[in-house]
Motif scaffolding. Sequence first.
Motif, PDB file in Angstrom:
ATOM      1  N   CYS A   1      -8.192  16.397   4.380  1.00  0.00           N
ATOM      2  CA  CYS A   1      -7.883  14.979   4.630  1.00  0.00           C
ATOM      3  C   CYS A   1      -7.332  14.787   6.038  1.00  0.00           C
ATOM      4  O   CYS A   1      -7.672  13.819   6.723  1.00  0.00           O
TER       5      CYS A   1
ATOM      6  N   PHE B   1       0.837  -1.194   0.000  1.00  0.00           N
ATOM      7  CA  PHE B   1       0.000   0.000   0.000  1.00  0.00           C
ATOM      8  C   PHE B   1       0.880   1.256   0.000  1.00  0.00           C
ATOM      9  O   PHE B   1       0.698   2.180  -0.811  1.00  0.00           O
TER      10      PHE B   1
ATOM     11  N   LEU C   1      -5.587   8.132  -5.472  1.00  0.00           N
ATOM     12  CA  LEU C   1      -6.879   7.967  -4.793  1.00  0.00           C
ATOM     13  C   LEU C   1      -7.535   6.644  -5.171  1.00  0.00           C
ATOM     14  O   LEU C   1      -8.170   5.987  -4.326  1.00  0.00           O
TER      15      LEU C   1
ATOM     16  N   LEU D   1       1.381   4.079  -3.131  1.00  0.00           N
ATOM     17  CA  LEU D   1       1.065   5.479  -2.861  1.00  0.00           C
ATOM     18  C   LEU D   1       2.305   6.358  -3.035  1.00  0.00           C
ATOM     19  O   LEU D   1       2.201   7.502  -3.515  1.00  0.00           O
TER      20      LEU D   1
ATOM     21  N   PRO E   1      -6.380   1.504   6.498  1.00  0.00           N
ATOM     22  CA  PRO E   1      -5.301   2.509   6.379  1.00  0.00           C
ATOM     23  C   PRO E   1      -4.809   2.968   7.736  1.00  0.00           C
ATOM     24  O   PRO E   1      -5.593   3.200   8.662  1.00  0.00           O
TER      25      PRO E   1
ATOM     26  N   TYR F   1      -5.978   3.824  -5.987  1.00  0.00           N
ATOM     27  CA  TYR F   1      -5.291   2.755  -5.256  1.00  0.00           C
ATOM     28  C   TYR F   1      -5.660   2.790  -3.774  1.00  0.00           C
ATOM     29  O   TYR F   1      -5.755   1.736  -3.127  1.00  0.00           O
ATOM     30  N   PHE F   2      -5.853   3.967  -3.228  1.00  0.00           N
ATOM     31  CA  PHE F   2      -6.237   4.074  -1.817  1.00  0.00           C
ATOM     32  C   PHE F   2      -7.562   3.355  -1.581  1.00  0.00           C
ATOM     33  O   PHE F   2      -7.699   2.574  -0.629  1.00  0.00           O
ATOM     34  N   HIS F   3      -8.531   3.592  -2.448  1.00  0.00           N
ATOM     35  CA  HIS F   3      -9.832   2.935  -2.298  1.00  0.00           C
ATOM     36  C   HIS F   3      -9.742   1.447  -2.649  1.00  0.00           C
ATOM     37  O   HIS F   3     -10.468   0.626  -2.068  1.00  0.00           O
TER      38      HIS F   3
ATOM     39  N   HIS G   1      -0.142   5.496   5.719  1.00  0.00           N
ATOM     40  CA  HIS G   1      -0.910   5.585   4.470  1.00  0.00           C
ATOM     41  C   HIS G   1      -1.545   6.965   4.311  1.00  0.00           C
ATOM     42  O   HIS G   1      -1.515   7.555   3.220  1.00  0.00           O
TER      43      HIS G   1
ATOM     44  N   LEU H   1      -0.913   9.960   1.463  1.00  0.00           N
ATOM     45  CA  LEU H   1      -2.031  10.605   0.778  1.00  0.00           C
ATOM     46  C   LEU H   1      -1.981  12.126   0.965  1.00  0.00           C
ATOM     47  O   LEU H   1      -2.149  12.893  -0.001  1.00  0.00           O
TER      48      LEU H   1
ATOM     49  N   THR I   1      -8.362  -0.356   0.466  1.00  0.00           N
ATOM     50  CA  THR I   1      -9.282  -0.360   1.608  1.00  0.00           C
ATOM     51  C   THR I   1     -10.549  -1.157   1.326  1.00  0.00           C
ATOM     52  O   THR I   1     -11.044  -1.872   2.207  1.00  0.00           O
TER      53      THR I   1
END
Length: 659
Positions: A443, A388, A405, A392, A419, A407-409, A423, A427, A412
């Motif tokens: 954020c 992860f 964004l 990122l 996260p 890859y973040f979703h 992480h 971001l 998760t």
Amino acid sequence: MGGRLSIDCPLHYSPHKSKEIHTSPKSHPVHYSLPTLFISMSPSSPLSPSPSLPLTPPPFSPIPPFVPFLSHTLPLPSTLLKPLHAIAIRTAATASTSLLISLHQRLVLSAAAATSASPSTSLFPYAVRLLLHPSFPIPPSSFSWNSLLRLLAFSPTLKPLTLSLFLLMLLHSSPPPDHRSFPFILKACAHLFSLRLGSQIHSYILKLGFASDTFVANSLIHFYCTCGFLQLARKLFDDMPTRTQVSWNVMIDGYATTGDYNTALYLFREMQLQFFMPDVYTVQSLLSASGGLGALSIGMWVHAFMIKRLDSRARTDIMVNNSLVDLYSRCGSLPMARQVFDRMPERDVASWNTMILGLATHGRIKECFLAFNIMIKEDNLRPNSITFVALLSACNHGGLVKEGLEYFHLFTDEFGIEPRLEHFGCLVNMLARAGLVDEAIDCVQRMPCKPDAVIWRSLLDACWKRKTGVEVSESVAFKVLESDAEGDSGVYVLLSKVYASANRWNEVGVVRKLMAEEGIKKEPGCSSLEMNGIVHEFVAGDTSHPKSEEIYKKLEEVEKRISLVGYEVDPMEAPLVAGKDEVKRDCLRLHSERLAMAFGLMNMSSGTPIRILKNLRVCGDCHNVAKLISVVYDVEIILRDRLRFHYFKDGSCSCMDYW
């Protein structure tokens, strides 16, 4: 029949009835309690007993039913533990003490093994009850306690129970811990970073007189190295009467892990002088130290040593190959890292994480995405939280906010990875560097965990670069100071840059005065360059190098030549220097990376890249100088700063001026 045996096999036998063995009519009948055969012997038979010496029957000694289970090498099934325990209680009166001790040890270790394999159905309380109350008479022994301590200490999930079991052992008082008990206890303390308890155990070791034991001393050194107390670990190491291979490995690894790479390599040389042969563990520590220094030639020597001197198991070991991939990635030799990675006979998630992170720091963003797809689709490996972070980071270095964004979703929602702070830090940094400061602040405010000083510093850095305003920068700086109890100099330097960019020099002076009062010093820029196995270090304005005079002459020559192709000083890259552009120019020309580049141009042979390692982010003016040098001198410069790698060649950089 003279001299021959006639054997009559009975159709049944009862162990409770006495049978008779008949010889000739002149001999007396001999009674035996547990016959399995009727043997009729003549008086002339050599096997017949002497009439004057009656045969005495042996004592009754039945074999306990649990004996066959003692020959098993694997742990006993959990369903058999309590039945065997019950059988042992019933037959304890007739079983030998050695058999009962063996069964007791098997029951304890099998219960602990079942707990380690399936923590949800824990048999650990049963194992402890077996130790405290075995229910059958056996003498107290530390072997079972030590065996259970060892199993818990090496378990990935049950290490905290090691300390609980040790306290029970002390309260039970019989048997007391011996020199074999403490290595397992100290291993658990190191895993939990329990400095207070580990120090108390160290005092107890001194009280019992086990400090001179080599295994105990090695465990103490490992414990203090893990907790960051290198000086105390080194004192224990120096005071050891005899050192083993493990002693040297633990101390070298302690220095390499804490970032003291030079001392790790120096200690390795001492180890060689003591005629100790490096093994796989030594090699891993040396590869880590070489990668940390950016010393490619030393790392290659270690690689060659491993191939020539160690067996094939070392060359195919996953952890060693992962260390090699990390070494070549950190030294700027990405083709070698790919070669080692492609030739690995087996790869795990850590292998892919190391490769993806190496590609990210070198700016190979598309290759990062391709490697991730191969990892999950062809190798069928499930990514973890480190994967992860690697992806990122790749999006961060490439300025790919949309992909980051996504890859973040993905991680998760699809992979179910929750996260964590690191992480969210990636971001926030990605959004801030892309100029989306408001989104980054939003954020931070919506994070489920408390932001640390690193996240606030990345926001403050973005505020300075994007000129978001003094008020916003001041509020972020106060957040950094609240989160950073150690008082890092970075926040003061960034806040000074904010004030200097706004020409508020009075506030710059206030910040500098505050730093002086708090005893906080700005971290000096330091650049290193490895040549022929020797690492040369330079700091800003350095004159301590033996060839300092020649270096500054070369630097003047470089400045004249790059000025002919359009170089001009960018005074904005020296915001903390008050004065005219000439003053700023004199400040910029003394940066450590320029001294390293001049030294490299003096000594590197034609066609050899100049590899430089810097502890801070390279400034924009030095970045432009490196691009021009690569054109004027037709040389390739590989510079690794605090954030990433920069490949300068033919007047351009691999970062595409985004760093």
